[in-house]
Write a protein that holds these residues in place. Structure first.
Motif, PDB file in Angstrom:
ATOM      1  N   LEU A  15      34.259 124.883   3.645  1.00 53.87           N
ATOM      2  CA  LEU A  15      33.495 123.724   3.181  1.00 53.87           C
ATOM      3  C   LEU A  15      33.662 123.507   1.681  1.00 53.87           C
ATOM      4  O   LEU A  15      33.688 122.366   1.217  1.00 53.87           O
ATOM      5  N   ARG A  16      33.801 124.576   0.928  1.00 56.20           N
ATOM      6  CA  ARG A  16      34.065 124.432  -0.515  1.00 56.20           C
ATOM      7  C   ARG A  16      35.404 123.749  -0.760  1.00 56.20           C
ATOM      8  O   ARG A  16      35.522 122.868  -1.605  1.00 56.20           O
ATOM      9  N   TYR A  17      36.422 124.179  -0.015  1.00 57.39           N
ATOM     10  CA  TYR A  17      37.733 123.542  -0.149  1.00 57.39           C
ATOM     11  C   TYR A  17      37.658 122.065   0.227  1.00 57.39           C
ATOM     12  O   TYR A  17      38.202 121.198  -0.453  1.00 57.39           O
ATOM     13  N   LEU A  18      36.965 121.786   1.344  1.00 56.40           N
ATOM     14  CA  LEU A  18      36.873 120.408   1.822  1.00 56.40           C
ATOM     15  C   LEU A  18      36.026 119.532   0.907  1.00 56.40           C
ATOM     16  O   LEU A  18      36.216 118.318   0.861  1.00 56.40           O
ATOM     17  N   ALA A  19      35.100 120.131   0.183  1.00 57.14           N
ATOM     18  CA  ALA A  19      34.287 119.356  -0.750  1.00 57.14           C
ATOM     19  C   ALA A  19      35.118 118.892  -1.945  1.00 57.14           C
ATOM     20  O   ALA A  19      34.849 117.840  -2.524  1.00 57.14           O
ATOM     21  N   ALA A  20      36.125 119.665  -2.302  1.00 58.90           N
ATOM     22  CA  ALA A  20      36.974 119.317  -3.439  1.00 58.90           C
ATOM     23  C   ALA A  20      37.955 118.197  -3.092  1.00 58.90           C
ATOM     24  O   ALA A  20      38.164 117.280  -3.881  1.00 58.90           O
ATOM     25  N   ARG A  21      38.579 118.271  -1.923  1.00 55.19           N
ATOM     26  CA  ARG A  21      39.517 117.247  -1.450  1.00 55.19           C
ATOM     27  C   ARG A  21      39.782 117.474   0.029  1.00 55.19           C
ATOM     28  O   ARG A  21      39.417 118.496   0.580  1.00 55.19           O
TER      29      ARG A  21
END
Length: 156
Positions: A15-21
């Motif tokens: 989710l952290r990765y997906l929040a960035a892009r």
């Protein structure tokens, strides 16, 4: 006094990765594989995120096209999409869309870099330099030649 160590879960990392892009499933697999605790855990997390709509191949393609297509040719954008593990159907559709607008995009990239410097196109070295510039950005040889040829034509 030592602070307790905090271990972020695979889902939290994803989710952290997906929040960035936007990330493709293949990208997330590569990034999260070293953090997988038990076999099959990563696949379950990614399946769950895909089912909930957090991972979308179409959004990844759209994101890359929005960010990169105005500056790069079809060749470079397609290379980036292949590196992200995008499926063949989505790649074919993206390639078709990119090729339809490649000449206009290449003209705009040329104009931003070289402006109204059409007087220098009579110099073969300058002409070659401008062609290399566009070629390095992934525009096809045919489009590069058309852009430089049409730039030499006075629009007045």
């Amino acid at each position: 006094m030592a602070l307790p160590s905090f271990q972020i879960s695979l889902k939290g990392r994803a989710l952290r990765y997906l929040a960035a892009r936007e990330h493709s499933r293949a990208e997330l697999e590569r990034k999260l594989a070293p953090h997988e605790g038990e076999p099959g855990e990563l696949a379950r997390v990614l399946d769950e995120l895909t089912a909930k709509g957090f991972i979308s191949e179409a959004r990844v393609v759209e994101s890359v096209l929005n960010r990169r297509a105005s500056k790069l040719g079809a060749g470079r954008v397609m290379q980036e999409l292949r590196g992200k593990g995008i499926g063949a159907d989505a790649l074919a559709e993206a390639a078709e869309n990119l090729r339809a607008t490649e000449f206009a995009r290449a003209c705009e990239v040329w104009r931003k870099k070289f402006g109204a410097r059409t007087d220098t196109l009579s110099d073969p070295a300058e002409r070659a330099r401008q062609m290399r510039f566009l070629g390095a950005r992934g525009f096809s040889a045919e489009v590069v030649q058309r852009v430089v040829r049409s730039a030499g034509v006075d629009d007045s």
